[in-house]
Every structure is written in structure tokens, then in C-alpha cells.
Scaffold this active site. Structure first.
Site: not given
Ligand code: THU
Length: 141
Positions: A48, A50, A59, A61, A96, A99
Site C-alpha cells: 500500500n 498512502e 492498496c 493488491e 477492500c 480491490c
Molecule cells: N489496505 C490495503 O492495502 N489492502 C487492503 O486490502 C485493505 C487496506 C491499505 C489501504 C490503506 O493504506 C491502509 O491499508 C489502511 O486502510
């Protein structure tokens, strides 16, 4: 669906755990790693990423999927996802909704999603299980 061998699953988990070290998550501290297995046996990794403006964040994925698709690879067997705030993971991090929708675009209903905390603790799901009655390219035929 290609039946994954235990050895392949463990390799995907290890790859996702390593990739998690690259996570850029200064706002949530929730670090996620992913390892996406293509049908040609290539593994694409993701973490991920941000952003200070929050919504541009991506994310793990989707990072892996977009890396693969941008290199011409569009057929996949499985993805492993690992995530959490602590160094040692205790819970599974499920993909999520956004994804899951990206998976729906490129994967068959029996695409395998491996959620893991370490190489000994994992659970496999199909995309159909995690996104029942999903809307995908076939709906537009
Ligand atoms: N996140 C992911 O990378 N994958 C997921 O399946 C769930 C959430 C990340 C997004 C964000 O950077 C952090 O987790 C918190 O939501």
C-alpha cells in the site's frame, strides 16, 4: 482453477511478507503486502502507498495488479495478502471492496485469495466467495 501446491502458497506468503516491508503507510500505520501469481508463473508484488491527501492512496493488491497489467500480463491464478499494524501479524487482512472489483475485472470466479499471517497460518478463498454476484466485463457483453 489451478490447484496450488503448499510450496507455492508458502512462497507467495513469504513474498507478500517481504513486500510488506516496503509499505508506505505513515497515516494509518497499517502495512500491507501482496504477491500476485500470474498464470505464466510470474509473481507481481505490491504494497500500500498512502498519500497526504488521503484519497490518492493505493492498496497493496491494486499495486500488484496494476504492475502486472502495465507489463502486459492479465491472467492470474492467485493473490496472497498480508497486513496489519503490528510487526508480527495476528489477523487476516481481507481485500477492500475496490480491490475485489479490480480482481473481478481480470480474474475468474475461482481465482484464489490467500489471507495469511505467516507461512503456517493462512486461509484460501475464491473470488466468488469474497465478491458474490459481482459485476464484471461479462455483464457488458
Ligand atoms: N489496505 C490495503 O492495502 N489492502 C487492503 O486490502 C485493505 C487496506 C491499505 C489501504 C490503506 O493504506 C491502509 O491499508 C489502511 O486502510
Amino acid at each position: 482453477m489451478r490447484q496450488l501446491e503448499e510450496k507455492e502458497i508458502k512462497e507467495l506468503i513469504e513474498t507478500a511478507l517481504t513486500q510488506r516491508n516496503f509499505s508506505y503507510a505513515p497515516y494509518s500505520q497499517f502495512r500491507v503486502g501482496a504477491a500476485l501469481l500470474a498464470k505464466n508463473n510470474q509473481i507481481f508484488t505490491g504494497c500500500n502507498v498512502e498519500n497526504a491527501a488521503y484519497s490518492p492512496g493505493n492498496c497493496a493488491e491494486r499495486t500488484a495488479f496494476f504492475k502486472a497489467v502495465s507489463e502486459g500480463v492479465r491472467e492470474f491464478d492467485a493473490i496472497c495478502v498480508v497486513g496489519g499494524k503490528e510487526e508480527k501479524l495476528t489477523d487476516f487482512a481481507a481485500p477492500c471492496g475496490v480491490c475485489r472489483q479490480v480482481m473481478m475485472e481480470f480474474c475468474e470466479p475461482d481465482f484464489t485469495i490467500i489471507l495469511a499471517t505467516d507461512t503456517e497460518n493462512f486461509q484460501c478463498f475464491s473470488l466468488k466467495e469474497l465478491l458474490p454476484m459481482g459485476f464484471g466485463p461479462k455483464n457488458l457483453d
